[in-house]
Motif scaffolding. Structure first.
Motif, PDB file in Angstrom:
ATOM      1  N   LEU A 218       0.818  -1.266   0.069  1.00 49.41           N
ATOM      2  CA  LEU A 218      -0.033   0.047   0.009  1.00 49.41           C
ATOM      3  C   LEU A 218       0.815   1.421  -0.037  1.00 49.41           C
ATOM      4  CD1 LEU A 218      -2.747  -1.200   2.536  1.00 49.41           C
ATOM      5  CD2 LEU A 218      -2.745  -1.083   0.084  1.00 49.41           C
ATOM      6  N   GLY A 219       2.146   1.044  -0.138  1.00 49.16           N
ATOM      7  CA  GLY A 219       2.976   2.132  -0.402  1.00 49.16           C
ATOM      8  C   GLY A 219       3.858   2.949   0.698  1.00 49.16           C
ATOM      9  N   ALA A 220       3.607   2.059   2.027  1.00 45.77           N
ATOM     10  CA  ALA A 220       4.456   2.595   3.074  1.00 45.77           C
ATOM     11  C   ALA A 220       5.901   2.204   2.968  1.00 45.77           C
ATOM     12  CB  ALA A 220       3.610   2.028   4.274  1.00 45.77           C
ATOM     13  N   PRO A 221       6.783   3.144   3.780  1.00 38.23           N
ATOM     14  CA  PRO A 221       8.080   2.599   3.837  1.00 38.23           C
ATOM     15  C   PRO A 221       8.315   1.443   4.295  1.00 38.23           C
ATOM     16  CG  PRO A 221       7.995   4.876   4.502  1.00 38.23           C
ATOM     17  CD  PRO A 221       6.485   4.099   4.591  1.00 38.23           C
ATOM     18  N   PHE A 222       9.257   0.531   3.663  1.00 33.85           N
ATOM     19  CA  PHE A 222       9.356  -0.578   4.339  1.00 33.85           C
ATOM     20  C   PHE A 222      10.976  -0.844   4.639  1.00 33.85           C
ATOM     21  CE2 PHE A 222      10.927  -5.214   4.301  1.00 33.85           C
ATOM     22  CZ  PHE A 222       9.835  -6.021   4.817  1.00 33.85           C
ATOM     23  N   VAL A 223      11.007  -0.828   5.920  1.00 33.51           N
ATOM     24  CA  VAL A 223      12.381  -0.483   6.500  1.00 33.51           C
ATOM     25  C   VAL A 223      13.313  -1.651   7.326  1.00 33.51           C
ATOM     26  CG1 VAL A 223      11.531   1.771   6.746  1.00 33.51           C
ATOM     27  CG2 VAL A 223      11.626   0.680   8.771  1.00 33.51           C
ATOM     28  N   ALA A 224      14.734  -1.278   7.662  1.00 32.81           N
ATOM     29  CA  ALA A 224      15.239  -2.220   8.372  1.00 32.81           C
ATOM     30  C   ALA A 224      16.142  -1.349   9.103  1.00 32.81           C
ATOM     31  CB  ALA A 224      16.051  -3.273   7.514  1.00 32.81           C
ATOM     32  N   LEU A 225      16.482  -1.702  10.371  1.00 31.26           N
ATOM     33  CA  LEU A 225      17.640  -1.098  11.163  1.00 31.26           C
ATOM     34  C   LEU A 225      18.907  -2.113  11.050  1.00 31.26           C
ATOM     35  CD1 LEU A 225      15.902   0.062  14.149  1.00 31.26           C
ATOM     36  CD2 LEU A 225      16.001   1.312  12.138  1.00 31.26           C
ATOM     37  N   VAL A 226      19.877  -1.542  10.992  1.00 31.98           N
ATOM     38  CA  VAL A 226      21.335  -2.296  11.181  1.00 31.98           C
ATOM     39  C   VAL A 226      21.915  -2.007  12.666  1.00 31.98           C
ATOM     40  CG1 VAL A 226      22.460  -0.975   9.523  1.00 31.98           C
ATOM     41  CG2 VAL A 226      23.592  -3.266  10.395  1.00 31.98           C
ATOM     42  N   ILE A 227      21.970  -2.923  13.328  1.00 31.91           N
ATOM     43  CA  ILE A 227      22.558  -2.467  14.892  1.00 31.91           C
ATOM     44  C   ILE A 227      23.840  -3.186  15.124  1.00 31.91           C
ATOM     45  CG2 ILE A 227      21.932  -2.379  17.057  1.00 31.91           C
ATOM     46  CD1 ILE A 227      19.012  -2.125  16.394  1.00 31.91           C
ATOM     47  N   SER A 228      24.942  -2.611  15.467  1.00 35.09           N
ATOM     48  CA  SER A 228      26.074  -3.256  15.785  1.00 35.09           C
ATOM     49  C   SER A 228      27.040  -2.179  16.398  1.00 35.09           C
ATOM     50  CB  SER A 228      26.853  -3.757  14.560  1.00 35.09           C
ATOM     51  OG  SER A 228      27.917  -4.634  14.761  1.00 35.09           O
ATOM     52  N   SER A 229      28.209  -2.614  16.864  1.00 39.62           N
ATOM     53  CA  SER A 229      29.016  -1.559  17.397  1.00 39.62           C
ATOM     54  C   SER A 229      29.407  -0.531  16.190  1.00 39.62           C
ATOM     55  CB  SER A 229      30.389  -2.156  17.799  1.00 39.62           C
ATOM     56  OG  SER A 229      30.985  -2.508  16.595  1.00 39.62           O
TER      57      SER A 229
END
Ligand code: ZN
Length: 795
Positions: A94-105
């Protein structure tokens, strides 16, 4: 129990606040520009608390956030913390942002690309020239973990737990968190279905304080697939699946994938692996070992924190690849299922109201895999997010502590795949020259799935003979000696689901999902296994051909006027039907209850399609005691009468699977469902591929082969009572031994020779009854033409 565990939570909160009070930016080195949005200034803003952005503490009763607000938190977090990067991977359905976070040091994040390359080398060990190179890669690489949440949008703890987990990892200064950040690169997908976060949150907020508070929304929470959105991990039909596979799985090859879910409220508080048998036999044993060890370790850790009601080795099996891409790509799948409330509203469950018998344990009794029963009482969103967040954290502790073991096993799995497994065929052979547009689309779909699954497909450079059959140069060949050979094998071979019973001679033990996934049958593409080397030169890996889905007869001037019934008691089959129609460019209008009840349907439609839905759900719909108008009530007797009149007036009613039982009852059709009220012991096929024999002289089956495959799942099977008005278009074979093509069936003689697809004349119109699912989960291309043709049947 809950009080003690609240105290623990409070302590954690205090610790987090103390950390957060120290402005983190000053002592950290500046970082080079990266794709994530962040300010150019060296001074970082203070890491925001969830409350400062959301306006409440995740876990507060009756508080949910729509997707844009959650995104604002993740963006603020990434701007403020040098442990967190924010990536938009694409747009949702439906057009929303599809996101990921990358978490590390911060150090790891600065060298992210180097770690990606190192891990990719372990994923395909053919690139190592010496064992020393492999040892160096093992020494330097990090454990790659992918955590995904909230694919099922009514499992609302999953909307919020990623907020708490990300905040904790961004702010905590403990040795355990430092070890995680140093040893693990975490990809966190805060929702695999962002559209659904907003759909459910809007509905929840709208119904707060009404009788509908805590109810499911009267629509699918994924536009096309609803809850089936996590049955798409090999067919890759939906954009959210594609984005996750293309941008994360296939780039980062995670050793560990953790998928955060919720289950019903009346059993255990939490499920963790090991899974129940059966485990699909192509999954590498080391991945099963890893799943067992990690799930058990998490359960042990959470029990040590005082959490009760944790069950392992229960409820969920590991048969279908539809939920487990990683099982065929070197990664373990850690499913967690926490008990639900009523969306964000708390519930009270006394101990004696817990289920008396769950699958693999009893919530009232201690057992080896359910060591400490939950005493019952109040269960809140705060409890849910605590089990989820602490579970994910325990997983990360393990991923960091056993980094070397995870990487070494990952390399071992891929080395074995490249070497090839004894007893596996050498290769699969796929003819390259389709003879019809439909066959071209099916072939492109099959090869496209293999390609997206990173399977190398080659072509024969010369002609060759296999089992007496001549194959020309250009024939596709999938050699099962490559990193993701298991993915190809499980999708290309026939499934033999084990005959499992609750006790010897007793009723069948139900699988958690379906039992078959043989793509050549579902798509209608002939594929042959080559037991030994083909002794033919092969090309380098080739790209899959492209073909655009489409079917003749649906152009602007010729298309029938199709109405597709859309229940407020939303069904996934309706969503899949819409997806198939949209993808194959079949025009239609969605029909809601009020339109059906209003009648005069023939004035507006030539054809009405009833997707797979039981007679009672169709007639009664959602309960009026809970749902407001217009959502309650189903089509009702008026709607049933209107559909009968529509047919008498010359319309075509197409009923799919269970909806056929409704059509037979509502229109008093002269056929009998031979499976009506037959218990599991006497007939059982929980999602299997059957052989279907077609009368190709009938318009619905025209142009199809006389024998084909069809997806059978709890459908009716028919005896004809008046052959003067009923024409059988498809039957199950009369020899019971020939009914099953892939999966599992008990007592096939109950359906042998019975009608599976028929046309009943009624007045000036007709009813087409399907006893199977012709557009099953967007996969069964082999039977799409039967559905499309049925839209065209005219008097
Ligand atoms: Zn779920």
């Amino acid at each position: 129990m809950t009080g003690r565990w609240r105290a623990l939570l409070a302590l954690t909160a205090v610790a987090a606040l103390a950390t957060f009070a120290i402005p983190g930016a000053a002592q950290r080195p500046a970082r080079p520009a990266r794709p994530a949005p962040r300010p150019a200034v060296a001074q970082r803003p203070v890491v925001p608390t969830p409350r400062s952005v959301l306006g409440f503490e995740p876990g507060d009763d009756r508080k949910l956030a729509e997707w844009p607000l959650l995104l604002r938190y993740y963006q603020a977090l990434a701007r403020a913390s040098d442990r967190v990067d924010y990536r938009e991977l694409g747009k949702t359905t439906l057009g929303a942002p599809f996101v990921a976070l990358v978490i590390s040091s911060p150090q790891n994040l600065r060298q992210l690309d180097q770690y990606r390359r190192l891990n990719a080398r372990l994923a395909d060990p053919r690139g190592f020239r010496t064992s020393r190179e492999a040892q160096d890669a093992l020494r330097d690489a990090k454990t790659i973990v992918l955590i995904t949440s909230s694919i099922h949008s009514t499992e609302v703890g999953g909307h919020l737990s990623p907020v708490l987990l990300a905040h904790r990892l961004a702010t905590d200064t403990s040795a355990a968190t430092r070890a995680i950040l140093d040893n693990v690169i975490l990809w966190l997908v805060p929702s695999l279905n962002p559209d659904g976060v907003t759909i459910v949150t809007k509905w929840y907020n709208r119904t707060l304080g009404t009788p509908a508070e805590g109810s499911e929304p009267p629509e699918l929470y994924h536009h096309y697939t609803g809850h089936d959105n996590n049955r798409d991990w090999y067919a890759f039909t939906q954009v959210e699946t594609q984005l996750t596979v293309d941008s994360l799985h296939n780039v980062w090859h995670p050793q560990i994938v953790h998928d955060i879910h919720q289950m019903g409220p009346e059993g255990a508080r939490l499920f963790l692996p090991p899974y129940l048998d059966p485990v699909e036999p192509n999954v590498d044993p080391l991945l099963v070992d890893g799943t067992n060890a990690l799930g058990s370790a998490m359960a042990w850790e959470l029990a040590g924190q005082g959490k009760t009601g944790i069950s392992i080795n229960s409820t969920y099996d590991a048969w279908t690849p539809a939920r487990a891409y990683q099982h065929y790509h070197g990664g373990v799948r850690i499913l967690s299922e926490t008990a639900s409330g009523q969306l964000a509203s708390p519930i009270d469950i006394p101990f004696d109201r817990l289920e008396t018998r769950a699958r693999g344990y009893n919530p009232h009794e201690r057992s080896w895999n359910f060591t400490n029963p939950w005493p019952g009482g109040r269960w809140t969103l705060r409890d849910i997010v605590a089990y989820q967040t602490d579970g994910a954290y325990a997983l990360l502790v393990n991923a960091a502590r056993y980094r070397e073991r995870w990487l070494a096993n990952f390399l071992a799995v891929e080395r074995r795949a490249v070497r090839g497994w004894k007893d596996w065929p050498y290769a699969y052979v796929i003819p390259a020259r389709p003879t019809s547009p439909q066959d071209s689309i099916a072939l492109a779909t099959l090869l496209g799935i293999l390609q997206r699954g990173q399977v190398e497909v080659r072509t024969a450079l010369q002609g060759f003979t296999l089992q007496g059959q001549r194959h020309p140069a250009g024939t596709y060949v999938v050699v099962l000696r490559q990193p993701y050979a298991a993915f190809a094998k499980t999708l290309l071979e026939v499934q033999r689901y084990p005959d499992r019973r609750l006790y010897p001679g007793g009723p069948p033990e139900r699988p958690y999902d379906v039992t078959a996934h043989t793509l050549p049958l579902l798509l209608g593409v002939p594929v042959a296994a080559a037991p030994d080397s083909l002794r033919v030169p092969l090309s380098a890996p080739v790209a899959a051909p492209r073909a655009t889905p489409g079917y003749p007869g649906f152009g602007p001037d010729m298309a029938p006027r199709v109405g597709l019934y859309r229940s407020y008691d939303a069904t996934m089959d309706e969503g899949w039907t819409r997806w198939v129609f949209d993808t194959w460019k079949v025009p239609y209008v969605s029909l809601v209850d009020s339109v059906v009840r209003a009648g005069k349907l023939k004035e507006k439609f030539d054809v009405i399609v009833l997707p797979d839905q039981g007679p009672q759900e169709l007639l009664e719909g959602l309960p009026a005691r809970t749902y407001p108008a217009p959502y309650a009530g189903g089509i009702g007797p008026d709607g049933g009468e209107a559909l009968r009149q529509f047919v008498i007036d010359g319309g075509t009613l197409v009923a799919l699977n269970d909806a056929s039982r409704f059509a037979v009852q509502a229109l008093l059709l002269p056929v009998r469902n031979v499976l009506e009220a037959v218990p599991d012991e006497e007939f059982y096929a929980p999602g299997s591929i059957f052989r279907l024999e077609l009368d190709t002289a009938h318009a619905v089956a025209r142009g199809r082969p006389r024998e084909t495959a069809a997806w059978f799942q709890g459908g009716p099977a028919f005896d004809v009572l008046d052959s003067s008005v009923v024409r059988v278009i498809g039957r199950w074979p009369s020899d019971p031994a020939r009914v099953l093509l892939s999966g599992w069936v008990l007592h096939p003689e109950r359906v042998a020779g019975k009608a599976a697809l028929l046309e009943v004349q009624e007045g000036a119109g007709r009813v087409i009854l399907f006893g199977f699912r012709p557009q099953y989960r967007g996969q069964s291309l082999v039977t799409y033409p039967l559905l499309f043709n049925s839209l065209h049947v005219r008097p």
